[in-house]
Design a protein around this motif. Structure first.
Motif, PDB file in Angstrom:
ATOM      1  N   HIS A 165      65.121   4.561  74.681  1.00 23.26           N
ATOM      2  CA  HIS A 165      64.726   3.153  74.932  1.00 23.26           C
ATOM      3  C   HIS A 165      65.844   2.303  74.922  1.00 23.26           C
ATOM      4  N   ASN A 166      65.202   1.174  75.505  1.00 22.28           N
ATOM      5  CA  ASN A 166      66.117  -0.155  75.995  1.00 22.28           C
ATOM      6  C   ASN A 166      66.046  -0.705  74.628  1.00 22.28           C
ATOM      7  N   CYS A 167      67.152  -0.695  74.017  1.00 28.46           N
ATOM      8  CA  CYS A 167      67.447  -1.332  72.747  1.00 28.46           C
ATOM      9  C   CYS A 167      68.515  -2.566  72.875  1.00 28.46           C
ATOM     10  N   ILE A 168      68.272  -3.682  72.330  1.00 31.67           N
ATOM     11  CA  ILE A 168      68.859  -4.930  72.265  1.00 31.67           C
ATOM     12  C   ILE A 168      69.755  -4.782  71.294  1.00 31.67           C
ATOM     13  N   SER A 169      71.274  -5.062  71.461  1.00 34.20           N
ATOM     14  CA  SER A 169      72.467  -4.929  70.741  1.00 34.20           C
ATOM     15  C   SER A 169      72.783  -6.443  70.194  1.00 34.20           C
ATOM     16  N   LEU A 170      73.561  -6.304  69.086  1.00 32.11           N
ATOM     17  CA  LEU A 170      74.119  -7.529  68.468  1.00 32.11           C
ATOM     18  C   LEU A 170      75.734  -7.367  68.702  1.00 32.11           C
ATOM     19  N   ARG A 171      76.334  -8.415  69.014  1.00 36.88           N
ATOM     20  CA  ARG A 171      77.927  -8.291  69.312  1.00 36.88           C
ATOM     21  C   ARG A 171      78.427  -8.791  67.884  1.00 36.88           C
ATOM     22  N   LEU A 172      79.159  -8.109  67.308  1.00 34.81           N
ATOM     23  CA  LEU A 172      79.928  -8.519  65.995  1.00 34.81           C
ATOM     24  C   LEU A 172      80.817  -9.601  66.151  1.00 34.81           C
ATOM     25  N   ALA A 173      80.862 -10.633  65.663  1.00 33.14           N
ATOM     26  CA  ALA A 173      81.714 -11.903  65.888  1.00 33.14           C
ATOM     27  C   ALA A 173      83.165 -11.201  65.292  1.00 33.14           C
ATOM     28  N   SER A 174      83.274 -10.640  64.202  1.00 30.41           N
ATOM     29  CA  SER A 174      84.290 -10.407  63.399  1.00 30.41           C
ATOM     30  C   SER A 174      85.236  -9.226  64.482  1.00 30.41           C
ATOM     31  N   SER A 175      84.742  -8.143  64.514  1.00 32.58           N
ATOM     32  CA  SER A 175      85.390  -7.230  65.427  1.00 32.58           C
ATOM     33  C   SER A 175      85.090  -7.170  66.874  1.00 32.58           C
TER      34      SER A 175
ATOM     35  N   ALA B  34      76.057  -1.354  65.182  1.00 35.61           N
ATOM     36  CA  ALA B  34      75.442  -0.056  64.857  1.00 35.61           C
ATOM     37  C   ALA B  34      73.995  -0.048  63.898  1.00 35.61           C
ATOM     38  N   TRP B  35      72.989   0.375  64.480  1.00 37.36           N
ATOM     39  CA  TRP B  35      71.782   0.149  63.575  1.00 37.36           C
ATOM     40  C   TRP B  35      71.973   1.062  62.581  1.00 37.36           C
ATOM     41  N   GLU B  36      71.896   0.506  61.189  1.00 37.35           N
ATOM     42  CA  GLU B  36      71.992   0.913  59.986  1.00 37.35           C
ATOM     43  C   GLU B  36      70.534   1.581  59.487  1.00 37.35           C
ATOM     44  N   LEU B  37      70.399   2.934  59.696  1.00 36.50           N
ATOM     45  CA  LEU B  37      68.809   3.519  59.465  1.00 36.50           C
ATOM     46  C   LEU B  37      69.172   4.440  58.132  1.00 36.50           C
TER      47      LEU B  37
ATOM     48  N   GLU C 227      74.113   5.627  61.004  1.00 35.69           N
ATOM     49  CA  GLU C 227      74.462   4.643  61.831  1.00 35.69           C
ATOM     50  C   GLU C 227      74.394   5.103  63.227  1.00 35.69           C
ATOM     51  N   LEU C 228      73.380   4.261  64.021  1.00 34.19           N
ATOM     52  CA  LEU C 228      72.952   4.729  65.508  1.00 34.19           C
ATOM     53  C   LEU C 228      73.496   3.790  66.357  1.00 34.19           C
ATOM     54  N   ARG C 229      74.214   4.158  67.373  1.00 42.49           N
ATOM     55  CA  ARG C 229      74.896   3.151  68.452  1.00 42.49           C
ATOM     56  C   ARG C 229      73.761   3.313  69.475  1.00 42.49           C
ATOM     57  N   VAL C 230      73.006   2.456  69.716  1.00 42.27           N
ATOM     58  CA  VAL C 230      71.985   2.391  70.484  1.00 42.27           C
ATOM     59  C   VAL C 230      72.374   1.836  71.968  1.00 42.27           C
ATOM     60  N   ARG C 231      71.481   2.154  72.901  1.00 40.63           N
ATOM     61  CA  ARG C 231      71.960   1.557  74.172  1.00 40.63           C
ATOM     62  C   ARG C 231      70.887   0.903  74.921  1.00 40.63           C
TER      63      ARG C 231
END
Length: 296
Positions: A190-200, A205-208, A216-220
């Protein structure tokens, strides 16, 4: 020490902590040229360079680092004592600086703090929306607000919300020509919307969690944002799947603007907590704000 030296050292400390004339100028409400003039004058009086300046960065010299580490905390202690003296007056006074992520400022903090302002005209509030895991002691915030599992053990923590359920959501229009996902493997299609982490600077990675197992799933997907609000808006516009807290998505799910999927894969995170260093616990202004924002 001359009074002008103390004032100028406070300016130096702001630049040294921010590692930037631009950010320090914004924080102090001064121009960059005024800051540069003050720092040059201080260096001339002390007879030593305090900052190393390049086109890309500002950093303390050895002398500057000594001033930052040894004098900075002492001036903070003086400021804390002055604040404590002001607390002896009839009404709480002073500035309380708070850092939290944007939707928490809007949905949790502001509704609880706003009623205080007319009652306490000498109380000043500064709220900064920031996704970084801020070192509140180093950056001189009075209160930080984050999820319970992100609070450092040496901080005093006060719960602001119940535990928060996460949700995987998308607009009904997004599913018009796509099957709804039912597994982690399905999510990768699926077309997943990601969050850019400000700290790193990396992608979150979605914590499921499914059947007692954490994943921890690294979606695209096509979209990356650095704000939960932007992710929510993109999901509402049918641009993809979003992984966001129930307190953001819930009303849209109930109204039919978003559809929730894979609910048995979505974990519950520890609720929001306000945290602060123990050395500030006796401030009346701080105690007033903490009491106002804590979970009833």
């Amino acid at each position: 020490m001359a009074r002008e030296n103390i004032n100028d050292i406070l300016v130096f400390l702001a630049v040294a902590r921010e590692r930037s004339f631009t950010r320090a100028a914004a924080k102090l409400g001064m121009t960059q040229s005024a800051l540069s003039h003050i720092i040059r004058g201080l260096e001339e009086r002390l007879g030593v360079r305090l900052l190393t300046r390049t086109t890309r960065s500002v950093s303390p010299t050895d002398a500057g680092e000594r001033l930052l580490q040894n004098v900075g905390p002492r001036l903070e202690e003086i400021e804390a004592e002055i604040a404590a003296v002001s607390d002896l007056g009839d009404k709480p006074a002073g500035t309380i600086r708070i850092t939290a992520i944007d939707h928490v400022v809007d949905s949790v903090l502001w509704p609880r703090i706003a009623p205080l302002l007319p009652q306490y005209p000498d109380l000043h509030i500064e709220m900064s929306a920031d996704y970084r895991l801020v070192d509140i002691a180093a950056e001189r915030y009075d209160i930080g607000v984050r999820w319970g599992d992100q609070v450092e053990k040496d901080m005093i923590a006060v719960r602001l919300s119940p535990d928060v359920k996460m949700m995987i959501v998308a607009a009904p229009a997004y599913f018009a020509h796509r099957p709804r996902p039912a597994s982690a493997q399905d999510l990768m299609k699926h077309n997943c919307i990601s969050l850019r982490l400000a700290s790193s600077g990396g992608l979150y990675a979605w914590e499921l969690r499914h059947e007692g197992q954490d994943l921890e799933l690294r979606v695209r997907g096509q979209l990356v944002f650095n704000s939960a609000y932007q992710i929510l808006h993109a999901a509402l516009d049918g641009c993809g799947l979003a992984f966001i807290p129930e307190d953001l998505a819930g009303e849209h799910v109930r109204a039919g603007r978003l559809a929730s999927v894979m609910e048995d894969w979505c974990p519950t995170f520890p609720g929001l907590h306000a945290y602060y260093p123990s050395r500030r616990q006796n401030s009346r202004a701080l105690a007033l704000v903490i009491e106002a924002i804590r979970l009833a």
